[in-house]
Scaffold this motif. Structure first.
Motif, mmCIF file in Angstrom:
data_model
loop_
_atom_site.group_PDB
_atom_site.id
_atom_site.type_symbol
_atom_site.label_atom_id
_atom_site.label_comp_id
_atom_site.label_asym_id
_atom_site.label_seq_id
_atom_site.Cartn_x
_atom_site.Cartn_y
_atom_site.Cartn_z
ATOM 1 N N LEU A 1 1.036 8.406 12.543
ATOM 2 C CA LEU A 1 1.153 9.803 12.135
ATOM 3 C C LEU A 1 -0.020 10.651 12.632
ATOM 4 C CD1 LEU A 1 2.474 9.500 8.458
ATOM 5 C CD2 LEU A 1 3.768 9.793 10.581
ATOM 6 N N LEU A 2 -1.083 10.005 13.069
ATOM 7 C CA LEU A 2 -2.232 10.741 13.601
ATOM 8 C C LEU A 2 -1.997 10.982 15.092
ATOM 9 C CD1 LEU A 2 -5.143 8.911 11.753
ATOM 10 C CD2 LEU A 2 -4.034 11.077 11.159
ATOM 11 N N MET B 1 0.843 -1.197 0.000
ATOM 12 C CA MET B 1 0.000 0.000 0.000
ATOM 13 C C MET B 1 0.878 1.247 0.000
ATOM 14 S SD MET B 1 -2.770 1.219 2.877
ATOM 15 C CE MET B 1 -3.799 -0.231 2.610
ATOM 16 N N THR B 2 0.510 2.237 -0.837
ATOM 17 C CA THR B 2 1.240 3.489 -0.892
ATOM 18 C C THR B 2 1.062 4.253 0.409
ATOM 19 O OG1 THR B 2 0.908 3.640 -3.278
ATOM 20 C CG2 THR B 2 1.491 5.665 -2.127
ATOM 21 N N LYS B 3 2.156 4.796 0.916
ATOM 22 C CA LYS B 3 2.088 5.532 2.174
ATOM 23 C C LYS B 3 1.555 6.930 1.923
ATOM 24 C CE LYS B 3 4.870 7.034 6.123
ATOM 25 N NZ LYS B 3 6.214 7.022 6.746
ATOM 26 N N VAL B 4 0.536 7.311 2.653
ATOM 27 C CA VAL B 4 -0.041 8.649 2.584
ATOM 28 C C VAL B 4 0.336 9.395 3.853
ATOM 29 C CG1 VAL B 4 -2.170 9.995 2.408
ATOM 30 C CG2 VAL B 4 -1.972 7.820 1.191
ATOM 31 N N CYS C 1 -0.659 17.273 12.362
ATOM 32 C CA CYS C 1 -0.015 15.951 12.392
ATOM 33 C C CYS C 1 1.287 15.966 11.601
ATOM 34 C CB CYS C 1 -0.950 14.894 11.804
ATOM 35 S SG CYS C 1 -2.493 14.678 12.702
ATOM 36 N N PRO C 2 2.312 15.241 12.061
ATOM 37 C CA PRO C 2 3.595 15.185 11.341
ATOM 38 C C PRO C 2 3.536 14.215 10.165
ATOM 39 C CG PRO C 2 3.697 13.768 13.252
ATOM 40 C CD PRO C 2 2.338 14.442 13.299
ATOM 41 N N ASP C 3 4.455 14.385 9.243
ATOM 42 C CA ASP C 3 4.571 13.454 8.114
ATOM 43 C C ASP C 3 5.522 12.301 8.423
ATOM 44 O OD1 ASP C 3 2.814 14.870 6.576
ATOM 45 O OD2 ASP C 3 4.319 15.800 5.293
ATOM 46 N N GLN C 4 6.252 12.427 9.518
ATOM 47 C CA GLN C 4 7.202 11.387 9.898
ATOM 48 C C GLN C 4 7.115 11.110 11.388
ATOM 49 O OE1 GLN C 4 11.079 12.912 8.235
ATOM 50 N NE2 GLN C 4 11.311 10.788 7.654
ATOM 51 N N MET C 5 7.101 9.851 11.737
ATOM 52 C CA MET C 5 7.217 9.411 13.127
ATOM 53 C C MET C 5 7.948 8.079 13.119
ATOM 54 S SD MET C 5 6.087 11.382 15.532
ATOM 55 C CE MET C 5 5.705 10.332 16.937
ATOM 56 N N ASP D 1 -10.700 8.490 1.593
ATOM 57 C CA ASP D 1 -9.842 7.341 1.285
ATOM 58 C C ASP D 1 -8.391 7.621 1.639
ATOM 59 O OD1 ASP D 1 -12.010 5.932 0.373
ATOM 60 O OD2 ASP D 1 -11.628 6.315 -1.758
ATOM 61 N N LEU D 2 -7.929 8.829 1.350
ATOM 62 C CA LEU D 2 -6.542 9.177 1.657
ATOM 63 C C LEU D 2 -6.299 9.188 3.162
ATOM 64 C CD1 LEU D 2 -5.912 12.002 -0.971
ATOM 65 C CD2 LEU D 2 -4.784 9.770 -0.896
ATOM 66 N N VAL D 3 -7.230 9.769 3.917
ATOM 67 C CA VAL D 3 -7.071 9.795 5.384
ATOM 68 C C VAL D 3 -7.062 8.369 5.934
ATOM 69 C CG1 VAL D 3 -8.099 10.510 7.567
ATOM 70 C CG2 VAL D 3 -8.082 12.092 5.626
#
Length: 250
Positions: free
Chosen positions: A50-51, A1-4, A103-107, A41-43
């Motif tokens: 990341l949430l 799955m593509t990471k969003v 929310c961050p894009d990286q964790m 869908d993206l969320v």
């Protein structure tokens, strides 16, 4: 799955609804069903780690998404053009955008070494991100990235430990080459100083030395870049060094 990532969804909302930031009560109708469905869908594809929002922010995100889903269902099955229900007087698109922007894009992956001994939260997160990213790079076969990132984590941890010990100049027993304060030293000097100060064990220092040439991999000079090649072995050695340093510094 593509990471969003959260910023990806925020960017979509801003491109399709550029006025939403200044119009919290902006309404949408049945012609927007496809866009609202895409946002939902993206969320749903954003990794849960990341949430990072909680409390009212997380509640608002969930209510906003469900309001969008309910509106799409009404539009598709009841022939109505009624806009989605507001939440606290605000459009669900505004609410979702506001929540995701926090929310961050990286964790780091939850399995990444905690590094609880590093009390500065920003520094701790930065080092954990390097370790976590190095592990991810190893698993996808990007050995150069894994080696460089793990080497960066080793350097950051050793520099933190040496600075925490109050060291401001080379340790007397160190070999020549290190000049000025620790932040100006090469990784080899940090390893040597940490070992002399008994901050890391001899076997840890030896493991770290296998990764010390990582700087050559990001040097712009051709000869330096070609002097070191990366493979699974260098990546594993560097990651092992980072884990051993973390163990010794706890």
């Amino acid at each position: 799955m593509t990471k969003v990532v959260p910023s990806q969804v925020v960017d979509l909302i801003d491109r399709v609804y550029p006025s939403v930031k200044s119009e919290p009560r902006m309404e949408v109708h049945s012609s927007d069903a496809a866009i609202l469905g895409a946002i939902i869908d993206l969320v749903d594809d954003i990794p849960i780690e990341l949430l990072t929002i909680s409390g009212k922010d997380y509640t608002a995100l969930v209510v906003g998404l469900e309001s969008m889903r309910a509106a799409i269902d009404r539009w598709n099955h009841h022939g109505t053009d009624q806009p989605p229900r507001m939440y606290e007087g605000k459009s669900p698109i505004y609410v979702v955008r506001s929540a995701l922007s926090k929310c961050p894009d990286q964790m780091p992956d939850p399995a990444t070494t905690e590094l609880a001994f590093v009390k500065d939260p920003s520094l701790r997160l930065s080092i954990r991100l390097d370790i976590g990213s190095a592990s991810e790079a190893l698993h996808r076969g990007d050995f150069k990235a894994a080696t460089v990132l793990a080497g960066a984590a080793i350097e950051a941890l050793l520099l933190w430990a040496i600075q925490k010990a109050g060291i401001t100049q080379p340790v007397a027993a160190m070999t020549k080459g290190a000049k000025g304060p620790p932040e100006n030293w090469m990784l080899a000097h940090l390893i040597e100083a940490a070992e002399l100060l008994s901050q890391i064990k001899p076997e840890t220092a030896q493991q770290c030395r296998q990764a010390k040439d990582f700087r050559n991999l990001i040097h712009p000079g051709k000869s330096q870049r070609l002097a070191v090649s990366c493979d699974r072995g260098t990546a594993l050695a560097a990651l092992s060094g980072a884990e051993l340093v973390a163990r010794d510094l706890q």
